[in-house]
Write a protein that holds these residues in place. Structure first.
Motif, PDB file in Angstrom:
ATOM      1  N   THR A 148     -42.569  42.985   7.358  1.00  0.00           N
ATOM      2  CA  THR A 148     -42.982  42.666   8.728  1.00  0.00           C
ATOM      3  C   THR A 148     -41.945  43.211   9.697  1.00  0.00           C
ATOM      4  OG1 THR A 148     -43.799  40.915  10.181  1.00  0.00           O
ATOM      5  CG2 THR A 148     -41.810  40.426   8.901  1.00  0.00           C
ATOM      6  N   GLN A 149     -42.284  43.206  10.980  1.00  0.00           N
ATOM      7  CA  GLN A 149     -41.356  43.596  12.049  1.00  0.00           C
ATOM      8  C   GLN A 149     -41.344  42.477  13.079  1.00  0.00           C
ATOM      9  OE1 GLN A 149     -43.216  47.803  12.103  1.00  0.00           O
ATOM     10  NE2 GLN A 149     -41.266  48.080  13.141  1.00  0.00           N
ATOM     11  N   LEU A 150     -40.235  41.759  13.122  1.00  0.00           N
ATOM     12  CA  LEU A 150     -40.134  40.590  13.988  1.00  0.00           C
ATOM     13  C   LEU A 150     -40.219  40.970  15.461  1.00  0.00           C
ATOM     14  CD1 LEU A 150     -37.240  38.679  12.150  1.00  0.00           C
ATOM     15  CD2 LEU A 150     -39.721  38.410  11.856  1.00  0.00           C
ATOM     16  N   GLY A 151     -40.880  40.106  16.238  1.00  0.00           N
ATOM     17  CA  GLY A 151     -40.980  40.339  17.675  1.00  0.00           C
ATOM     18  C   GLY A 151     -41.972  41.413  18.052  1.00  0.00           C
ATOM     19  N   THR A 152     -42.774  41.880  17.091  1.00  0.00           N
ATOM     20  CA  THR A 152     -43.758  42.922  17.368  1.00  0.00           C
ATOM     21  C   THR A 152     -45.161  42.401  17.064  1.00  0.00           C
ATOM     22  OG1 THR A 152     -43.893  43.923  15.156  1.00  0.00           O
ATOM     23  CG2 THR A 152     -42.041  44.584  16.551  1.00  0.00           C
ATOM     24  N   VAL A 153     -46.141  43.225  17.387  1.00  0.00           N
ATOM     25  CA  VAL A 153     -47.531  42.838  17.176  1.00  0.00           C
ATOM     26  C   VAL A 153     -47.849  42.656  15.691  1.00  0.00           C
ATOM     27  CG1 VAL A 153     -48.475  45.176  17.020  1.00  0.00           C
ATOM     28  CG2 VAL A 153     -49.874  43.321  17.980  1.00  0.00           C
ATOM     29  N   ILE A 154     -47.047  43.240  14.827  1.00  0.00           N
ATOM     30  CA  ILE A 154     -47.287  43.116  13.392  1.00  0.00           C
ATOM     31  C   ILE A 154     -47.182  41.663  12.939  1.00  0.00           C
ATOM     32  CG2 ILE A 154     -46.325  43.706  11.114  1.00  0.00           C
ATOM     33  CD1 ILE A 154     -45.870  46.524  12.220  1.00  0.00           C
ATOM     34  N   GLU A 155     -46.311  40.875  13.555  1.00  0.00           N
ATOM     35  CA  GLU A 155     -46.250  39.443  13.256  1.00  0.00           C
ATOM     36  C   GLU A 155     -47.607  38.784  13.538  1.00  0.00           C
ATOM     37  OE1 GLU A 155     -42.520  36.788  13.696  1.00  0.00           O
ATOM     38  OE2 GLU A 155     -42.530  38.113  15.445  1.00  0.00           O
ATOM     39  N   TYR A 156     -48.179  39.155  14.663  1.00  0.00           N
ATOM     40  CA  TYR A 156     -49.468  38.597  15.074  1.00  0.00           C
ATOM     41  C   TYR A 156     -50.564  39.006  14.099  1.00  0.00           C
ATOM     42  CZ  TYR A 156     -53.518  37.831  18.188  1.00  0.00           C
ATOM     43  OH  TYR A 156     -54.714  37.438  18.741  1.00  0.00           O
ATOM     44  N   TRP A 157     -50.560  40.268  13.687  1.00  0.00           N
ATOM     45  CA  TRP A 157     -51.569  40.741  12.744  1.00  0.00           C
ATOM     46  C   TRP A 157     -51.495  39.964  11.429  1.00  0.00           C
ATOM     47  CZ3 TRP A 157     -50.331  46.653  13.403  1.00  0.00           C
ATOM     48  CH2 TRP A 157     -50.805  47.072  14.642  1.00  0.00           C
ATOM     49  N   HIS A 158     -50.283  39.761  10.932  1.00  0.00           N
ATOM     50  CA  HIS A 158     -50.127  38.994   9.696  1.00  0.00           C
ATOM     51  C   HIS A 158     -50.735  37.595   9.866  1.00  0.00           C
ATOM     52  CE1 HIS A 158     -47.908  41.589   7.041  1.00  0.00           C
ATOM     53  NE2 HIS A 158     -46.932  41.785   7.897  1.00  0.00           N
ATOM     54  N   ALA A 159     -50.339  36.918  10.927  1.00  0.00           N
ATOM     55  CA  ALA A 159     -50.789  35.535  11.130  1.00  0.00           C
ATOM     56  C   ALA A 159     -52.305  35.444  11.255  1.00  0.00           C
ATOM     57  CB  ALA A 159     -50.122  34.954  12.370  1.00  0.00           C
ATOM     58  N   LYS A 160     -52.897  36.310  12.073  1.00  0.00           N
ATOM     59  CA  LYS A 160     -54.340  36.260  12.292  1.00  0.00           C
ATOM     60  C   LYS A 160     -55.128  36.654  11.037  1.00  0.00           C
ATOM     61  CE  LYS A 160     -56.258  35.849  15.875  1.00  0.00           C
ATOM     62  NZ  LYS A 160     -56.918  34.689  16.513  1.00  0.00           N
TER      63      LYS A 160
END
Length: 345
Positions: free
Chosen positions: A155-167
């Motif tokens: 993952t990449q913290l503080g980026t949209v990738i965090e959001y993608w993982h969660a959703k």
């Protein structure tokens, strides 16, 4: 003797008068050159652009400069490339850059990182297609997000990738707390972790995706469809720059629109320009170009999508300082550049 002295005085006075006139003339010419440029070439206003490497933001800068579009509008660019969009946000915050580029999650996150931030969103720059990014997995037993609990995932913290993982995990019924997330600074670092076997999954597109496809056993296991919303591209600056250099921001969005027009008309030529200026393979540039829906606007749909994302981040406890999104969106320059755009409630 007295007569010779008088003649000398007259000659000296005339000489001084001619010298003074020449000095005034020279000074006047210098002022004109300073104001209009040497040889009547207009003086260009420099704007410092923070872009994300191998993204449409970098292509805007390269194509705009190669085609003379920035100069056409009286602008000169000082471009700095960053590994991820959040870095451009931080560079604008500390005064290193004037205009930055970020994905929606990174921007929403940073706006809530401090009270009364100086940052302002002034336009949308389009959005990614649902299939533009894919979650890649490695191994015969990794075929869907449901196979990731207990595994190490990039993952990449503080980026949209965090959001993608969660959703994605929420939509597919996966308990994300059981996933071992490995944070990296760039997607290419993530590729190295997949290559070494230290991680089994990561989000990627464009060049990193091509690198992953060359690794034995790596394959896509989902795209952004479970996320349920496209990733929005955002143009940002500071409140001060927006006020003091309003015309430069107006010109910038006009340049972006012309670049997007060129890409729409001839994507092959756009990719060749990117290749010429950055050595990015033409086919790779085309993949990035085709992964985007390009437009310059921040309308009601765009604002509502940002608001929805903000609601999720606040509810998740990611936002340190809750805020009213309206406070940090200023589309006055966009509206001046393109009347009828930048309208939302």
């Amino acid at each position: 003797m007295k007569e010779r002295v008088e003649k000398f005085k007259i000659i000296a006075c005339k000489t001084l008068s001619i010298f003074a006139a020449a000095l005034v003339l020279f000074t006047g010419c210098s002022k004109k050159e300073a104001a209009g440029g040497q040889g009547n070439v207009p003086v260009l206003e420099t704007i410092r652009l923070g872009v994300m490497a191998d993204t449409i933001s970098a292509y805007i800068a390269e194509i705009g400069n190669e085609e003379g579009l920035f100069a056409k509008y009286g602008l000169k660019t000082d471009v700095a490339s960053f590994a991820v969009g959040i870095n451009t946000v931080d560079a604008v915050t500390v005064g290193q850059m004037d205009i930055g580029y970020a994905a929606d999650f990174a921007m929403i996150n940073r706006l809530g990182g401090s009270p009364n931030t100086i940052l302002r969103i002034f336009s949308g720059l389009g959005e990614g297609r649902f299939d533009s990014w894919k979650l890649y997995g490695r191994g015969a037993g990794i075929n869907s997000p449901a196979d990731l609990p207990g595994k190490s995932v990039v993952t990449q913290l503080g980026t949209v990738i965090e959001y993608w993982h969660a959703k994605t995990y929420a939509a597919t019924g996966v308990d994300s707390s059981k996933i071992n997330f490995l944070p990296v600074e760039s997607t290419m670092e993530g590729v190295a972790l997949i290559q070494s076997g230290a991680a089994v999954a990561m989000w990627a597109n464009a060049r990193p995706a091509e690198s992953l496809n060359k690794i034995d056993g790596v394959h896509p296991i989902t795209d952004l469809t479970p996320v349920g919303a496209p990733t929005l591209n955002i143009a940002l600056t500071t409140d001060k720059f927006l006020k003091e250099h309003h015309s430069a921001v107006v010109k910038y969005v006009k340049v972006v629109q012309e670049v997007y027009d060129l890409i729409e008309k001839d994507p092959q030529r756009a990719a060749e320009i990117v290749n010429k200026r950055t050595a990015t393979p033409v086919e790779q540039a085309l993949i990035t170009i085709r992964s985007q829906v390009n437009y310059v606007d921040l309308d009601q749909r765009f604002f509502d999508a940002l608001s929805s994302l903000y609601g999720w981040t606040e509810q998740s406890g990611i936002i340190k300082y809750p805020y009213d999104l309206h406070t940090y969106v200023d589309t006055t320059a966009l509206q001046e550049a393109f009347p009828g755009r930048g309208n939302f409630k």
